[in-house]
Scaffold this motif. Structure first.
Motif, PDB file in Angstrom:
ATOM      1  N   ASP A  25       0.842  -1.194   0.000  1.00 15.49           N
ATOM      2  CA  ASP A  25       0.000   0.000   0.000  1.00 15.49           C
ATOM      3  C   ASP A  25       0.875   1.240   0.000  1.00 15.49           C
ATOM      4  O   ASP A  25       1.435   1.635   1.025  1.00 15.49           O
ATOM      5  CB  ASP A  25      -0.912  -0.010   1.235  1.00 15.49           C
ATOM      6  CG  ASP A  25      -1.980   1.071   1.190  1.00 15.49           C
ATOM      7  OD1 ASP A  25      -1.707   2.159   0.632  1.00 15.49           O
ATOM      8  OD2 ASP A  25      -3.085   0.846   1.721  1.00 15.49           O
ATOM      9  N   TRP A  26       1.031   1.858  -1.161  1.00 11.85           N
ATOM     10  CA  TRP A  26       1.853   3.060  -1.303  1.00 11.85           C
ATOM     11  C   TRP A  26       1.401   4.163  -0.353  1.00 11.85           C
ATOM     12  O   TRP A  26       2.210   4.827   0.289  1.00 11.85           O
ATOM     13  CB  TRP A  26       1.789   3.551  -2.744  1.00 11.85           C
ATOM     14  CG  TRP A  26       2.301   4.943  -2.973  1.00 11.85           C
ATOM     15  CD1 TRP A  26       1.580   6.107  -2.970  1.00 11.85           C
ATOM     16  CD2 TRP A  26       3.669   5.323  -3.216  1.00 11.85           C
ATOM     17  NE1 TRP A  26       2.399   7.181  -3.217  1.00 11.85           N
ATOM     18  CE2 TRP A  26       3.683   6.732  -3.364  1.00 11.85           C
ATOM     19  CE3 TRP A  26       4.858   4.613  -3.337  1.00 11.85           C
ATOM     20  CZ2 TRP A  26       4.852   7.440  -3.621  1.00 11.85           C
ATOM     21  CZ3 TRP A  26       6.030   5.324  -3.586  1.00 11.85           C
ATOM     22  CH2 TRP A  26       6.021   6.718  -3.724  1.00 11.85           C
ATOM     23  N   ASP A  27       0.089   4.370  -0.261  1.00 14.44           N
ATOM     24  CA  ASP A  27      -0.450   5.496   0.501  1.00 14.44           C
ATOM     25  C   ASP A  27      -0.118   5.387   1.984  1.00 14.44           C
ATOM     26  O   ASP A  27       0.275   6.366   2.614  1.00 14.44           O
ATOM     27  CB  ASP A  27      -1.961   5.587   0.300  1.00 14.44           C
ATOM     28  CG  ASP A  27      -2.323   5.760  -1.158  1.00 14.44           C
ATOM     29  OD1 ASP A  27      -1.854   6.744  -1.766  1.00 14.44           O
ATOM     30  OD2 ASP A  27      -3.033   4.915  -1.708  1.00 14.44           O
ATOM     31  N   ASN A  28      -0.263   4.192   2.553  1.00 19.23           N
ATOM     32  CA  ASN A  28       0.084   4.016   3.956  1.00 19.23           C
ATOM     33  C   ASN A  28       1.599   4.035   4.161  1.00 19.23           C
ATOM     34  O   ASN A  28       2.085   4.507   5.194  1.00 19.23           O
ATOM     35  CB  ASN A  28      -0.505   2.702   4.488  1.00 19.23           C
ATOM     36  CG  ASN A  28      -1.999   2.816   4.765  1.00 19.23           C
ATOM     37  OD1 ASN A  28      -2.465   3.788   5.350  1.00 19.23           O
ATOM     38  ND2 ASN A  28      -2.764   1.830   4.328  1.00 19.23           N
ATOM     39  N   PHE A  29       2.324   3.545   3.178  1.00 16.01           N
ATOM     40  CA  PHE A  29       3.780   3.489   3.286  1.00 16.01           C
ATOM     41  C   PHE A  29       4.376   4.885   3.413  1.00 16.01           C
ATOM     42  O   PHE A  29       5.231   5.126   4.279  1.00 16.01           O
ATOM     43  CB  PHE A  29       4.361   2.773   2.064  1.00 16.01           C
ATOM     44  CG  PHE A  29       5.851   2.644   2.081  1.00 16.01           C
ATOM     45  CD1 PHE A  29       6.493   1.846   3.021  1.00 16.01           C
ATOM     46  CD2 PHE A  29       6.637   3.331   1.160  1.00 16.01           C
ATOM     47  CE1 PHE A  29       7.886   1.733   3.046  1.00 16.01           C
ATOM     48  CE2 PHE A  29       8.016   3.225   1.170  1.00 16.01           C
ATOM     49  CZ  PHE A  29       8.643   2.421   2.115  1.00 16.01           C
ATOM     50  N   ILE A  30       3.941   5.817   2.563  1.00 15.61           N
ATOM     51  CA  ILE A  30       4.544   7.154   2.610  1.00 15.61           C
ATOM     52  C   ILE A  30       3.930   8.041   3.687  1.00 15.61           C
ATOM     53  O   ILE A  30       4.487   9.087   4.017  1.00 15.61           O
ATOM     54  CB  ILE A  30       4.486   7.869   1.239  1.00 15.61           C
ATOM     55  CG1 ILE A  30       3.045   8.201   0.846  1.00 15.61           C
ATOM     56  CG2 ILE A  30       5.170   7.033   0.173  1.00 15.61           C
ATOM     57  CD1 ILE A  30       2.973   9.148  -0.352  1.00 15.61           C
TER      58      ILE A  30
END
Length: 277
Positions: A25-30
């Motif tokens: 999950d890109w959004d949670n990662f960044i």
């Protein structure tokens, strides 16, 4: 370090090399207040595969569920340019006042579906006659309001529409392919050096039609001040990206044409290249 969103996964580039990691999950990662340390811990634990280069990876715009917001009239040159474009409509004084005001100009720019990445085409509106790119340092901000990194933004603008009436700003700023972001997120725990340079080149038929540069020290307001106003009464579950305004404004005799290549470079981050479609 640099963080690339690609078709192969997330690619991390640091002093030790280039690594690819699979992130669900890109959004949670960044959206991580300690993203720099998180990435360092991942790599130290052996998570990730080393690559020789970025070759073979399609670099995507580094945005997902984040909204893109923008700040206006943060450089003196921008104030002057906006006054020039609006003088016939009687709106010039608005820009002088907002430059000096306590409250900055803040506006919504785009969601991910209207943002393009490196190498993709930005657009100019068919109902506009005067169009320019606006090269901007763009902040990467978490849901708590912390600046965790930076990227390059191109805030495409229809100056003929905005100049006709300042109330037309949303139409001048928001449309399909109205913004480009990339090529990476520059993740750092340190603030950018005030002498960091932003440069713009517009190439037409293999000839440099326009070029200019400016230091981010010319931004009138602090970066955290701009973040604070964006976050007033607005929440961002996945964080957001914030363009900080432009200090490079092509003259009244210049407008973009289809086929023009726009190259925006910011020290330490890289170069964002797009063509006008």
């Amino acid at each position: 370090m640099k963080l690339y969103k690609t078709n192969q996964g997330v690619i991390i580039e640091n002093s030790e090399g280039i690594f690819i990691v699979q992130v669900q999950d890109w959004d949670n990662f960044i959206n991580d207040d300690n993203l720099a340390k998180t990435i360092q811990s991942l790599l130290a634990s052996g998570y990730g595969t080393k690559k020789e280069s970025l070759n073979g990876a399609v670099i995507l715009p580094p945005v997902g569920k984040q909204e893109l917001w923008a700040c206006g009239v943060t450089y003196l040159r921008s104030k002057v340019g906006r006054q020039e474009e609006s003088k016939l409509s009687g709106g010039a004084d608005f820009y002088a006042k907002v430059y000096e005001a306590e409250r900055p100009e803040i506006f919504f720019k785009a969601t991910a579906n209207r943002i393009v990445g490196p190498g993709e085409k930005v657009k100019i509106r068919k109902d506009s006659t005067w169009d320019v790119p606006e090269p901007e340092l763009t902040l990467v901000v978490t849901s708590s309001g912390k600046i965790i990194g930076y990227t390059i933004g191109n805030d495409m603008s229809s100056r003929s529409i905005e100049g006709e009436n300042p109330l037309y700003l949303p139409q001048a700023k928001t449309y399909d392919a109205c913004a480009a972001i990339g090529p990476c997120l520059y993740i750092t725990e340190e603030p950018l050096d005030k002498n960091t340079m932003i440069s713009l080149e517009i190439i037409r038929n293999d000839v440099i039609e326009f070029s200019d540069k400016i230091a981010i020290s010319q931004i009138k307001r602090s970066l955290q001040e701009l973040v604070g106003y964006v976050f007033r009464e607005c929440s961002f579950p996945y964080g957001c990206l914030i363009m900080t305004g432009t200090g490079i404004v092509p003259g009244n005799d210049f407008t973009l044409r289809a086929g023009d290549e726009i190259r925006i470079t910011i020290d330490n981050i890289g170069t964002l290249v797009n063509t006008v479609g």
